[in-house]
Structure formats: structure tokens, C-alpha cells
Motif scaffolding. Structure first.
Motif, PDB file in Angstrom:
ATOM      1  N   PRO A   1      12.907   0.280   4.135  1.00 15.97           N
ATOM      2  CA  PRO A   1      12.457  -0.224   5.444  1.00 15.97           C
ATOM      3  C   PRO A   1      13.230   0.353   6.628  1.00 15.97           C
ATOM      4  O   PRO A   1      12.648   0.623   7.677  1.00 15.97           O
ATOM      5  CB  PRO A   1      12.666  -1.742   5.312  1.00 15.97           C
ATOM      6  N   VAL A   2      14.534   0.566   6.471  1.00 13.88           N
ATOM      7  CA  VAL A   2      15.310   1.108   7.582  1.00 13.88           C
ATOM      8  C   VAL A   2      14.839   2.513   7.956  1.00 13.88           C
ATOM      9  O   VAL A   2      14.940   2.923   9.115  1.00 13.88           O
ATOM     10  CB  VAL A   2      16.819   1.106   7.247  1.00 13.88           C
ATOM     11  N   ASP A   3      14.293   3.254   6.985  1.00 10.37           N
ATOM     12  CA  ASP A   3      13.807   4.600   7.269  1.00 10.37           C
ATOM     13  C   ASP A   3      12.616   4.574   8.212  1.00 10.37           C
ATOM     14  O   ASP A   3      12.426   5.506   9.016  1.00 10.37           O
ATOM     15  CB  ASP A   3      13.432   5.323   5.968  1.00 10.37           C
ATOM     16  N   LEU A   4      11.797   3.534   8.112  1.00 14.91           N
ATOM     17  CA  LEU A   4      10.677   3.399   9.056  1.00 14.91           C
ATOM     18  C   LEU A   4      11.197   3.206  10.480  1.00 14.91           C
ATOM     19  O   LEU A   4      10.624   3.752  11.433  1.00 14.91           O
ATOM     20  CB  LEU A   4       9.781   2.226   8.661  1.00 14.91           C
ATOM     21  N   LEU A   5      12.273   2.450  10.617  1.00 16.47           N
ATOM     22  CA  LEU A   5      12.860   2.258  11.948  1.00 16.47           C
ATOM     23  C   LEU A   5      13.394   3.579  12.501  1.00 16.47           C
ATOM     24  O   LEU A   5      13.220   3.891  13.681  1.00 16.47           O
ATOM     25  CB  LEU A   5      13.978   1.210  11.874  1.00 16.47           C
ATOM     26  N   ILE A   6      14.044   4.354  11.636  1.00 12.64           N
ATOM     27  CA  ILE A   6      14.562   5.659  12.064  1.00 12.64           C
ATOM     28  C   ILE A   6      13.403   6.576  12.459  1.00 12.64           C
ATOM     29  O   ILE A   6      13.465   7.279  13.472  1.00 12.64           O
ATOM     30  CB  ILE A   6      15.412   6.285  10.952  1.00 12.64           C
ATOM     31  N   ALA A   7      12.329   6.541  11.663  1.00  8.72           N
ATOM     32  CA  ALA A   7      11.168   7.381  11.956  1.00  8.72           C
ATOM     33  C   ALA A   7      10.554   7.013  13.300  1.00  8.72           C
ATOM     34  O   ALA A   7      10.138   7.888  14.062  1.00  8.72           O
ATOM     35  CB  ALA A   7      10.131   7.244  10.841  1.00  8.72           C
ATOM     36  N   GLU A   8      10.503   5.728  13.595  1.00 10.77           N
ATOM     37  CA  GLU A   8       9.962   5.305  14.892  1.00 10.77           C
ATOM     38  C   GLU A   8      10.837   5.818  16.037  1.00 10.77           C
ATOM     39  O   GLU A   8      10.331   6.211  17.093  1.00 10.77           O
ATOM     40  CB  GLU A   8       9.847   3.783  14.954  1.00 10.77           C
ATOM     41  N   GLN A   9      12.138   5.841  15.817  1.00 12.98           N
ATOM     42  CA  GLN A   9      13.034   6.370  16.847  1.00 12.98           C
ATOM     43  C   GLN A   9      12.810   7.869  17.052  1.00 12.98           C
ATOM     44  O   GLN A   9      12.852   8.367  18.181  1.00 12.98           O
ATOM     45  CB  GLN A   9      14.490   6.099  16.458  1.00 12.98           C
ATOM     46  N   ILE A  10      12.559   8.586  15.954  1.00 16.59           N
ATOM     47  CA  ILE A  10      12.282  10.019  16.069  1.00 16.59           C
ATOM     48  C   ILE A  10      11.011  10.260  16.874  1.00 16.59           C
ATOM     49  O   ILE A  10      10.968  11.109  17.771  1.00 16.59           O
ATOM     50  CB  ILE A  10      12.170  10.666  14.677  1.00 16.59           C
ATOM     51  N   THR A  11       9.970   9.495  16.579  1.00 20.39           N
ATOM     52  CA  THR A  11       8.715   9.687  17.308  1.00 20.39           C
ATOM     53  C   THR A  11       8.849   9.239  18.756  1.00 20.39           C
ATOM     54  O   THR A  11       8.215   9.814  19.645  1.00 20.39           O
ATOM     55  CB  THR A  11       7.558   8.926  16.631  1.00 20.39           C
TER      56      THR A  11
ATOM     57  N   ALA B   1       0.867  -1.181   0.000  1.00 21.01           N
ATOM     58  CA  ALA B   1       0.000   0.000   0.000  1.00 21.01           C
ATOM     59  C   ALA B   1       0.897   1.221   0.000  1.00 21.01           C
ATOM     60  O   ALA B   1       2.087   1.126   0.348  1.00 21.01           O
ATOM     61  CB  ALA B   1      -0.918   0.007   1.231  1.00 21.01           C
ATOM     62  N   PRO B   2       0.389   2.387  -0.390  1.00 14.11           N
ATOM     63  CA  PRO B   2       1.228   3.587  -0.385  1.00 14.11           C
ATOM     64  C   PRO B   2       1.845   3.834   0.986  1.00 14.11           C
ATOM     65  O   PRO B   2       1.168   3.736   2.014  1.00 14.11           O
ATOM     66  CB  PRO B   2       0.239   4.700  -0.761  1.00 14.11           C
ATOM     67  N   LYS B   3       3.137   4.151   0.988  1.00 16.42           N
ATOM     68  CA  LYS B   3       3.848   4.313   2.258  1.00 16.42           C
ATOM     69  C   LYS B   3       3.299   5.452   3.094  1.00 16.42           C
ATOM     70  O   LYS B   3       3.383   5.418   4.324  1.00 16.42           O
ATOM     71  CB  LYS B   3       5.337   4.541   1.996  1.00 16.42           C
ATOM     72  N   GLN B   4       2.691   6.455   2.442  1.00 17.23           N
ATOM     73  CA  GLN B   4       2.176   7.583   3.197  1.00 17.23           C
ATOM     74  C   GLN B   4       0.981   7.212   4.077  1.00 17.23           C
ATOM     75  O   GLN B   4       0.601   7.963   4.967  1.00 17.23           O
ATOM     76  CB  GLN B   4       1.816   8.747   2.264  1.00 17.23           C
ATOM     77  N   LEU B   5       0.413   6.031   3.841  1.00 15.19           N
ATOM     78  CA  LEU B   5      -0.670   5.540   4.694  1.00 15.19           C
ATOM     79  C   LEU B   5      -0.141   4.737   5.878  1.00 15.19           C
ATOM     80  O   LEU B   5      -0.894   4.456   6.819  1.00 15.19           O
ATOM     81  CB  LEU B   5      -1.640   4.668   3.879  1.00 15.19           C
ATOM     82  N   ALA B   6       1.132   4.371   5.831  1.00 16.12           N
ATOM     83  CA  ALA B   6       1.727   3.630   6.942  1.00 16.12           C
ATOM     84  C   ALA B   6       1.825   4.529   8.173  1.00 16.12           C
ATOM     85  O   ALA B   6       1.884   5.759   8.072  1.00 16.12           O
ATOM     86  CB  ALA B   6       3.111   3.118   6.548  1.00 16.12           C
ATOM     87  N   ALA B   7       1.840   3.893   9.331  1.00 17.37           N
ATOM     88  CA  ALA B   7       1.899   4.654  10.582  1.00 17.37           C
ATOM     89  C   ALA B   7       3.312   4.673  11.138  1.00 17.37           C
ATOM     90  O   ALA B   7       4.035   3.676  11.073  1.00 17.37           O
ATOM     91  CB  ALA B   7       0.950   4.055  11.612  1.00 17.37           C
ATOM     92  N   VAL B   8       3.702   5.823  11.670  1.00 16.72           N
ATOM     93  CA  VAL B   8       4.909   5.925  12.486  1.00 16.72           C
ATOM     94  C   VAL B   8       4.501   6.628  13.777  1.00 16.72           C
ATOM     95  O   VAL B   8       3.765   7.613  13.753  1.00 16.72           O
ATOM     96  CB  VAL B   8       6.046   6.700  11.778  1.00 16.72           C
ATOM     97  N   GLY B   9       4.928   6.072  14.877  1.00 19.53           N
ATOM     98  CA  GLY B   9       4.507   6.634  16.151  1.00 19.53           C
ATOM     99  C   GLY B   9       3.001   6.618  16.322  1.00 19.53           C
ATOM    100  O   GLY B   9       2.430   7.482  16.992  1.00 19.53           O
TER     101      GLY B   9
ATOM    102  N   ARG C   1      16.765  15.946  10.481  1.00 21.46           N
ATOM    103  CA  ARG C   1      15.535  15.301  10.973  1.00 21.46           C
ATOM    104  C   ARG C   1      14.481  15.191   9.873  1.00 21.46           C
ATOM    105  O   ARG C   1      13.572  14.367   9.958  1.00 21.46           O
ATOM    106  CB  ARG C   1      14.995  16.116  12.152  1.00 21.46           C
ATOM    107  N   ASN C   2      14.625  15.992   8.833  1.00 20.76           N
ATOM    108  CA  ASN C   2      13.645  16.039   7.744  1.00 20.76           C
ATOM    109  C   ASN C   2      13.912  14.896   6.759  1.00 20.76           C
ATOM    110  O   ASN C   2      14.142  15.095   5.578  1.00 20.76           O
ATOM    111  CB  ASN C   2      13.737  17.405   7.048  1.00 20.76           C
ATOM    112  N   ILE C   3      13.863  13.676   7.267  1.00 21.93           N
ATOM    113  CA  ILE C   3      14.221  12.503   6.468  1.00 21.93           C
ATOM    114  C   ILE C   3      13.099  12.140   5.500  1.00 21.93           C
ATOM    115  O   ILE C   3      11.931  12.470   5.722  1.00 21.93           O
ATOM    116  CB  ILE C   3      14.539  11.289   7.359  1.00 21.93           C
TER     117      ILE C   3
END
Length: 239
Positions: free
Chosen positions: A219-229, A20-28, A212-214
Motif C-alpha cells: 500500500p505504501v507504494d501506491l502513495l509513493i506512486a501518487e507523489q511521483i505523478t 482486483a489485480p493491482k495493475q488495474l488500479a489507478a495512479v494519477g 523512480r522505476n519502483i
């Protein structure tokens, strides 16, 4: 002078492998798209937000966008970045040429208020503005498997978004691009690239971005985003 933010969410996110489009995925716990929209919805210099969503997912984007008062419309994107930008420009066809427009990748959910304000302020004096950060890596030019050039690192920057334009300028750049038979074969990778190629006389002003404006791409970017949140929600954090 009005300022419109266009949140480009037309990508499908194949490299993330989500189905599905990544923009629909959840982070935090929140959709990436919601975070990108909120950054502009809460920015005092932004008058309207237009969302360009991947084909087949407009209804989902409308649900996500509903809480945000500045979202004026959600339009369906195209199969490429260029097509999505053109659909955004079509949605703005009734706007006068002096309107300031910021194009932002929805996949960059952590753009901050300072960056947005700097872009809007720069467009008071300039026609085009880009957001960039210095390169911490050595970047080389290769042909085949040989290094042929090693540009000075202190001159190199990595582009981010938003990218800002006077509406008349970006319209003219795309008009010239579409009149060029070679454009479709070798399109620039972003909107500033279109201006740089087809309106070379117009300078592109650069304002500082943020590490921070990643951009969430792999997939690794999702992990980084979770760390930011997680940092946002940590005890004592400003968020």
C-alpha cells in the motif's frame, strides 16, 4: 531485428488488498497497466507490445490496451510468474530466435525511455541484459536469526525490469528449466535467474536502472506512486 516488449500483468496484487489485480488500479488518474504499456508503445526501438494479463481480467486489459497501436495481443497469464513468462513465449513461438524481447513487470509503471533504449542497445551485442540499481542498504545473509555473511555493499545491486533477451536464449533456458525436476520446487524469482541457473556460460549484462522505476507491491507504494505523478503534473514540470 525486431524488438518485442512483453508487459507481464499476471499478478493478482494480494499484498495490496485491493480485491482486483493491482495493475488495474489507478495512479494519477490512470491505470498502472496503461502507464506501463505507454512506456513501450512510445519507445521508438519497440516494434510490438504483448500484454500478459491475470486470468479473468483479459477483457479489461484489452480495453486499457486498445489506444496503443503497438499492442499486438493480450494473452491470459498463469498462476505464477514462470507460467506467465511461458505463455508469453508461446505467444511468440512463430518469431525467429534473433528477436529481442524485453520482459517488464506491469507493476513498474514509471520505467523511462532511457532504460528501454539502453536495454535494446545492449542486446545488439549481448544475449541477456538486466536493469539494476545500487543497494543503499546493507544487505546481510542470515540463517535462522543469525547473520552469517555481510557482502560488500558496493558489489550489490537491486534488480528491476525490463529484463532483455535474445529470444533463442530465453527459450533454451526455459527448456532446460522445465526438464529439471527441481525447478518447480525452487524456481528463480525472475527470468535472468533462469538463464543464470541453466545457461551459466552466458553473461548477464547490467545497465543502470532508476530509483523512480519502483515496483508497486505494498500500500505504501501506491502513495509513493501518487507523489511521483503529482510531480509530473506540477506547474513547470516536463510531464
Amino acid at each position: 531485428m525486431r524488438t518485442v516488449a512483453v508487459v507481464l500483468a499476471g499478478g493478482t496484487g494480494l499484498r495490496l488488498g485491493l480485491g482486483a489485480p493491482k495493475q488495474l488500479a489507478a495512479v494519477g488518474g490512470r491505470p498502472i497497466l496503461a502507464r506501463a504499456i505507454e512506456a513501450f508503445d512510445t519507445a521508438p526501438d519497440i516494434d510490438e507490445v504483448v500484454v500478459v494479463m491475470a486470468a479473468g481480467h483479459v477483457a479489461e486489459a484489452e480495453v486499457i490496451a486498445k489506444p496503443y497501436a503497438k499492442v499486438g495481443r493480450v494473452v491470459e497469464g498463469g498462476s505464477t510468474r514462470t507460467e506467465s513468462t511461458l505463455r508469453a513465449l508461446a505467444a511468440l513461438e512463430d518469431e525467429p530466435g534473433d528477436v529481442r524481447v524485453l520482459f517488464h513487470d506491469a507493476a513498474r509503471p514509471f520505467v523511462d525511455a532511457r532504460i528501454i533504449a539502453d536495454c535494446v542497445a545492449a542486446l545488439e551485442r549481448e544475449e541477456v541484459v538486466a536493469v539494476a540499481v545500487p543497494s543503499s542498504d546493507t544487505v546481510v545473509v542470515v540463517e535462522g536469526d543469525r547473520v552469517v555473511e555481510m557482502p560488500r555493499r558496493d558489489r550489490l545491486r537491486r534488480f528491476q525490469t525490463p529484463q532483455g533477451f535474445r529470444l533463442a536464449t530465453i527459450r533454451t533456458a526455459y527448456e532446460r528449466a522445465l526438464a529439471d525436476p527441481g525447478f518447480a520446487e525452487r524456481p528463480p524469482t525472475d527470468d535472468c535467474g533462469v538463464v543464470h541457473r541453466y545457461l551459466p556460460e552466458i553473461p548477464v549484462r547490467v545497465v543502470p536502472g532508476s530509483e523512480r522505476n519502483i515496483k508497486i507491491t505494498h500500500p505504501v507504494d501506491l502513495l509513493i506512486a501518487e507523489q511521483i505523478t503529482a510531480g509530473e503534473n506540477a506547474p513547470g514540470s516536463a510531464g
